[in-house]
Write an enzyme that holds these catalytic residues in place. Structure first.
Site, PDB file in Angstrom:
ATOM      1  N   ASP A  35       0.844  -1.194   0.000  1.00 21.48           N
ATOM      2  CA  ASP A  35       0.000   0.000   0.000  1.00 21.48           C
ATOM      3  C   ASP A  35       0.877   1.240   0.000  1.00 21.48           C
ATOM      4  O   ASP A  35       2.002   1.216   0.505  1.00 21.48           O
ATOM      5  CB  ASP A  35      -0.921   0.004   1.234  1.00 21.48           C
ATOM      6  CG  ASP A  35      -2.188   0.804   1.003  1.00 21.48           C
ATOM      7  OD1 ASP A  35      -3.273   0.207   0.919  1.00 21.48           O
ATOM      8  OD2 ASP A  35      -2.098   2.054   0.903  1.00 21.48           O
ATOM      9  N   THR A 126     -13.505  -2.651  -8.486  1.00 19.83           N
ATOM     10  CA  THR A 126     -14.672  -2.548  -9.362  1.00 19.83           C
ATOM     11  C   THR A 126     -14.382  -1.500 -10.432  1.00 19.83           C
ATOM     12  O   THR A 126     -14.142  -0.327 -10.105  1.00 19.83           O
ATOM     13  CB  THR A 126     -15.904  -2.138  -8.529  1.00 19.83           C
ATOM     14  OG1 THR A 126     -16.074  -3.109  -7.499  1.00 19.83           O
ATOM     15  CG2 THR A 126     -17.151  -2.064  -9.385  1.00 19.83           C
ATOM     16  N   PHE A 157     -17.090  -9.549  -4.342  1.00 20.99           N
ATOM     17  CA  PHE A 157     -18.483  -9.427  -3.898  1.00 20.99           C
ATOM     18  C   PHE A 157     -18.625  -9.415  -2.384  1.00 20.99           C
ATOM     19  O   PHE A 157     -19.743  -9.507  -1.879  1.00 20.99           O
ATOM     20  CB  PHE A 157     -19.320 -10.565  -4.493  1.00 20.99           C
ATOM     21  CG  PHE A 157     -19.328 -10.577  -5.996  1.00 20.99           C
ATOM     22  CD1 PHE A 157     -20.204  -9.760  -6.696  1.00 20.99           C
ATOM     23  CD2 PHE A 157     -18.432 -11.359  -6.702  1.00 20.99           C
ATOM     24  CE1 PHE A 157     -20.191  -9.732  -8.086  1.00 20.99           C
ATOM     25  CE2 PHE A 157     -18.411 -11.352  -8.098  1.00 20.99           C
ATOM     26  CZ  PHE A 157     -19.293 -10.536  -8.788  1.00 20.99           C
ATOM     27  N   ASN A 213     -24.558  -5.271  -8.229  1.00 22.75           N
ATOM     28  CA  ASN A 213     -24.771  -4.202  -7.249  1.00 22.75           C
ATOM     29  C   ASN A 213     -25.978  -3.338  -7.603  1.00 22.75           C
ATOM     30  O   ASN A 213     -26.743  -2.929  -6.724  1.00 22.75           O
ATOM     31  CB  ASN A 213     -23.513  -3.342  -7.106  1.00 22.75           C
ATOM     32  CG  ASN A 213     -22.558  -3.943  -6.086  1.00 22.75           C
ATOM     33  OD1 ASN A 213     -22.819  -5.019  -5.539  1.00 22.75           O
ATOM     34  ND2 ASN A 213     -21.460  -3.272  -5.816  1.00 22.75           N
ATOM     35  N   PHE A 254     -32.325  -8.543   1.073  1.00 24.90           N
ATOM     36  CA  PHE A 254     -32.397  -7.190   0.504  1.00 24.90           C
ATOM     37  C   PHE A 254     -33.831  -6.696   0.352  1.00 24.90           C
ATOM     38  O   PHE A 254     -34.153  -5.936  -0.537  1.00 24.90           O
ATOM     39  CB  PHE A 254     -31.623  -7.093  -0.826  1.00 24.90           C
ATOM     40  CG  PHE A 254     -30.137  -7.044  -0.578  1.00 24.90           C
ATOM     41  CD1 PHE A 254     -29.457  -5.842  -0.591  1.00 24.90           C
ATOM     42  CD2 PHE A 254     -29.436  -8.198  -0.275  1.00 24.90           C
ATOM     43  CE1 PHE A 254     -28.113  -5.785  -0.313  1.00 24.90           C
ATOM     44  CE2 PHE A 254     -28.087  -8.151   0.013  1.00 24.90           C
ATOM     45  CZ  PHE A 254     -27.425  -6.949  -0.004  1.00 24.90           C
ATOM     46  N   CYS A 265     -19.900   1.145  -1.969  1.00 22.87           N
ATOM     47  CA  CYS A 265     -20.142   0.447  -3.240  1.00 22.87           C
ATOM     48  C   CYS A 265     -21.439   0.828  -3.945  1.00 22.87           C
ATOM     49  O   CYS A 265     -21.392   1.357  -5.050  1.00 22.87           O
ATOM     50  CB  CYS A 265     -20.095  -1.061  -3.011  1.00 22.87           C
ATOM     51  SG  CYS A 265     -18.452  -1.618  -2.554  1.00 22.87           S
ATOM     52  N   LYS A 268     -21.805   4.460  -5.435  1.00 24.46           N
ATOM     53  CA  LYS A 268     -20.920   4.797  -6.551  1.00 24.46           C
ATOM     54  C   LYS A 268     -21.093   3.838  -7.736  1.00 24.46           C
ATOM     55  O   LYS A 268     -21.014   4.249  -8.883  1.00 24.46           O
ATOM     56  CB  LYS A 268     -19.460   4.867  -6.089  1.00 24.46           C
ATOM     57  CG  LYS A 268     -18.695   3.578  -6.113  1.00 24.46           C
ATOM     58  CD  LYS A 268     -17.215   3.798  -5.854  1.00 24.46           C
ATOM     59  CE  LYS A 268     -16.519   2.501  -5.483  1.00 24.46           C
ATOM     60  NZ  LYS A 268     -16.442   1.497  -6.535  1.00 24.46           N
TER      61      LYS A 268
HETATM   62  N1  LIG Z   1     -15.518  -2.163   0.324  1.00 20.48           N
HETATM   63  C1  LIG Z   1     -16.285  -3.091  -0.191  1.00 20.48           C
HETATM   64  O1  LIG Z   1     -17.191  -3.622   0.456  1.00 20.48           O
HETATM   65  C2  LIG Z   1     -16.061  -3.575  -1.605  1.00 20.48           C
HETATM   66  C3  LIG Z   1     -16.676  -4.756  -2.033  1.00 20.48           C
HETATM   67  C4  LIG Z   1     -16.441  -5.179  -3.337  1.00 20.48           C
HETATM   68  C5  LIG Z   1     -15.640  -4.437  -4.196  1.00 20.48           C
HETATM   69  N2  LIG Z   1     -15.083  -3.284  -3.743  1.00 20.48           N
HETATM   70  C6  LIG Z   1     -14.199  -2.551  -4.661  1.00 20.48           C
HETATM   71  O2  LIG Z   1     -12.853  -2.858  -4.304  1.00 20.48           O
HETATM   72  C7  LIG Z   1     -12.002  -1.713  -4.507  1.00 20.48           C
HETATM   73  C8  LIG Z   1     -11.303  -1.347  -3.212  1.00 20.48           C
HETATM   74  O3  LIG Z   1     -12.288  -0.962  -2.272  1.00 20.48           O
HETATM   75  P1  LIG Z   1     -11.955  -0.774  -0.721  1.00 20.48           P
HETATM   76  O4  LIG Z   1     -13.226  -0.505  -0.035  1.00 20.48           O
HETATM   77  O5  LIG Z   1     -11.073  -1.871  -0.278  1.00 20.48           O
HETATM   78  O6  LIG Z   1     -11.088   0.582  -0.806  1.00 20.48           O
HETATM   79  P2  LIG Z   1     -10.231   1.256   0.363  1.00 20.48           P
HETATM   80  O7  LIG Z   1     -10.326   2.715   0.106  1.00 20.48           O
HETATM   81  O8  LIG Z   1     -10.629   0.710   1.681  1.00 20.48           O
HETATM   82  O9  LIG Z   1      -8.751   0.752   0.064  1.00 20.48           O
HETATM   83  C9  LIG Z   1      -8.012   1.103  -1.069  1.00 20.48           C
HETATM   84  C10 LIG Z   1      -6.544   1.057  -0.694  1.00 20.48           C
HETATM   85  O10 LIG Z   1      -5.760   1.237  -1.872  1.00 20.48           O
HETATM   86  C11 LIG Z   1      -4.610   1.989  -1.493  1.00 20.48           C
HETATM   87  N3  LIG Z   1      -3.984   2.548  -2.694  1.00 20.48           N
HETATM   88  C12 LIG Z   1      -4.393   3.560  -3.488  1.00 20.48           C
HETATM   89  N4  LIG Z   1      -3.532   3.736  -4.498  1.00 20.48           N
HETATM   90  C13 LIG Z   1      -2.559   2.811  -4.350  1.00 20.48           C
HETATM   91  C14 LIG Z   1      -1.385   2.482  -5.090  1.00 20.48           C
HETATM   92  N5  LIG Z   1      -1.043   3.124  -6.198  1.00 20.48           N
HETATM   93  N6  LIG Z   1      -0.602   1.477  -4.642  1.00 20.48           N
HETATM   94  C15 LIG Z   1      -0.933   0.801  -3.502  1.00 20.48           C
HETATM   95  N7  LIG Z   1      -2.027   1.065  -2.770  1.00 20.48           N
HETATM   96  C16 LIG Z   1      -2.841   2.054  -3.188  1.00 20.48           C
HETATM   97  C17 LIG Z   1      -5.146   3.010  -0.519  1.00 20.48           C
HETATM   98  O11 LIG Z   1      -4.116   3.593   0.262  1.00 20.48           O
HETATM   99  C18 LIG Z   1      -6.117   2.151   0.279  1.00 20.48           C
HETATM  100  O12 LIG Z   1      -5.489   1.562   1.409  1.00 20.48           O
HETATM  101  C19 LIG Z   1     -12.909  -0.631  -5.071  1.00 20.48           C
HETATM  102  O13 LIG Z   1     -12.876  -0.699  -6.466  1.00 20.48           O
HETATM  103  C20 LIG Z   1     -14.293  -1.030  -4.575  1.00 20.48           C
HETATM  104  O14 LIG Z   1     -15.325  -0.547  -5.396  1.00 20.48           O
HETATM  105  C21 LIG Z   1     -15.253  -2.843  -2.462  1.00 20.48           C
END
Ligand SMILES: NC(=O)c1ccc[n+]([C@@H]2O[C@H](COP(=O)([O-])OP(=O)(O)OC[C@H]3O[C@@H](n4cnc5c(N)ncnc54)[C@H](O)[C@@H]3O)[C@@H](O)[C@H]2O)c1
Length: 445
Positions: A35, A126, A157, A213, A254, A265, A268
């Site tokens: 990260d 996503t 998911f 979604n 749901f 999610c 957006k």
């Molecule tokens: N949160 C959910 O429930 C969920 C479920 C399914 C899918 N998603 C998708 O998964 C993806 C991540 O979501 P999230 O909630 O985990 O996001 P988050 O914001 O919790 O985490 C993203 C991480 O990526 C890091 N990051 C950003 N740029 C970076 C880089 N260049 N190199 C390394 N690290 C980097 C950030 O510092 C952060 O820690 C999104 O596309 C989201 O839509 C999320």
């Protein structure tokens, strides 16, 4: 088939990346979590999870201790032996609903110099249809010298609040690919999970995530509209949802009416799909409505309070629950934000309590509201209670004690969280749920 231990790097250690990395280590792989956020990596290296997610921290510590889970900010170190690189960085939205791919593109460019021949880049974030191809081109353009690598679309998911359990027991795993040997390798990575695997094209995999979604969000907005109608015609939305949900074609999940969906999610992803449709000349009017209904649903609870009090100025309101759903500290797009802001606009004094999310709520709402250390502190002398997140702690609450503490025992239950038998047993109470008849006990005032 026994496990083939693989070297895996996960880029982005947020809700998805961290849960994925920990679970892949748990099933026997060697995992490096990478990260850009140094503070996050330092916390992880101490064995402490920067996010609240049930079961996460013990598994994190267990696998770090075993030596099969490591964290770093360095792509050079993290990608040293990686056969599979999973991209799980954030993909937030722009003002116009389109997806901000800058984190993903940034990570793609930066990983290129460290990519090994025949490695596989998996996009778990996503992303709109076509992004995997864009990322492939971007990586190719930034390779110091040409090598062979494959792209896989593997959307996630998991649900926040049960991320570990969902990752270890997924309903299905989608593997979108152009090349079958890369897809087989990713399938082998997940083999210990014994999950149903669906192989598709890259475009279909990308679309499955958005369609899923958007459909779930639509189910929520649909039942919320039914709930609003139930209130007008005297029906009970919980009975209606139960009657609907027992039809296997509909399903029971749901269909809980409330103050709408939030989180990182659904809001957006619905907007991104709408944007994608527009760009391709499609008028996705149904999705437009799903979003519009959700935008107004939280405010209906405030409207009920305005109807009840006429003027909310100076009233002391207790909010129970701030996170967008229980078992998470995530405040992204939580309906509580809109409700708190509207209540403040109307001149109320707001005091909130949440079992986990207060620190994160402070980052959004600052000191515009007061924060309590317990349910009881929040409720003391309150003119009304707004129940906004259905934490277990609130479901088990002693309603008589609640009514005894409040100045006026008036409850607006945005999640139909309280047991109506317990409400009925109170001598003095006004209870306003969603999509059900209000309970107004005689003798009040
Ligand atoms: N949160 C959910 O429930 C969920 C479920 C399914 C899918 N998603 C998708 O998964 C993806 C991540 O979501 P999230 O909630 O985990 O996001 P988050 O914001 O919790 O985490 C993203 C991480 O990526 C890091 N990051 C950003 N740029 C970076 C880089 N260049 N190199 C390394 N690290 C980097 C950030 O510092 C952060 O820690 C999104 O596309 C989201 O839509 C999320």
């Amino acid at each position: 088939m026994s496990l083939i231990k693989m070297n895996i790097a996960v880029i982005g250690t947020g809700y998805v990346g961290l849960s994925t990395g920990v679970c892949l280590a748990e099933i026997g792989h060697q995992v490096n979590g990478i990260d850009v956020d140094e503070a996050k990596i330092n916390e992880l290296l101490q064995g402490s999870s920067p996010i609240y997610e049930p079961e996460l921290e013990p598994l994190l510590q267990k696998n770090m201790k075993k030596g099969n889970l490591f964290f770093t900010t360095s792509l050079e170190i993290g990608l040293k032996d990686a056969e599979i690189i999973i991209l799980a960085v954030g993909t937030p939205q722009h003002e116009d609903g389109s997806v901000d791919l800058s984190y993903l593109f940034g990570a793609a460019k930066d990983l290129a110099p460290h990519l090994k021949n025949k490695s596989i880049v998996v996009i778990k974030s996503t992303v709109p249809v076509g992004t995997n191809h864009q990322v492939k081109k971007l990586i190719e353009d930034h390779l110091p010298h040409p090598i062979a690598f494959d792209m896989i679309s593997n959307p996630e998911f998991l649900r926040q609040g049960s991320a570990i359990s969902d990752t270890l027991h997924p309903d299905r795993i989608i593997i979108g690919s152009l090349e079958s040997s890369a897809a087989s390798k990713v399938e082998a990575m997940y083999q210990p999970l014994h999950a149903s695997i669906i192989h598709t094209s890259i475009e279909s995999a990308e679309m499955i995530k958005y369609a899923s979604n958007a459909f779930l969000a639509t189910k929520i907005s649909f039942i919320n509209q039914i709930a609003n109608l139930c209130e007008s015609v005297g029906a009970d939305v919980e009975d209606v949802a139960m009657g609907m949900g027992m039809d296997k074609r509909i399903g029971a999940t749901f269909l809980q009416a409330g103050i709408g969906y939030g989180g990182s999610c659904f809001p957006k992803d619905t907007k991104a799909l709408l944007h994608m449709a527009k760009q391709n000349g499609h008028h996705f009017s149904q999705l437009n409505e799903t979003i519009a209904i959700n935008d107004t649903q939280p405010l209906l609870l405030v409207k009920k309070a305005v109807n009840r009090f006429t003027d909310l100025k100076g009233k002391k309101i207790a909010l129970l629950g701030l996170s967008f759903k229980p078992e998470t500290d995530d405040m992204r797009e939580a309906p509580s934000i809109k409700i708190a802001q509207k209540l403040l606009e109307l001149g109320t004094v707001v005091t909130a309590y949440d079992p986990i999310a207060i620190d994160r709520a402070k980052q959004v709402l600052g000191n515009s509201i007061h924060y309590a250390n317990s349910v009881w502190e929040a409720l003391k002398d309150a003119d009304a209670l707004f129940l906004l997140t259905e934490w277990g702690e609130f479901k088990r609450i002693d309603v008589t004690r609640v009514t005894g503490l409040m100045k006026q025992p008036i409850i607006f239950d945005g999640r139909n969280c309280f047991d109506t038998d317990k409400i009925e047993a109170c001598e003095k109470i006004e209870y306003y749920p969603v999509g059900k008849k209000a309970i107004l006990k005689e003798g009040f005032y």
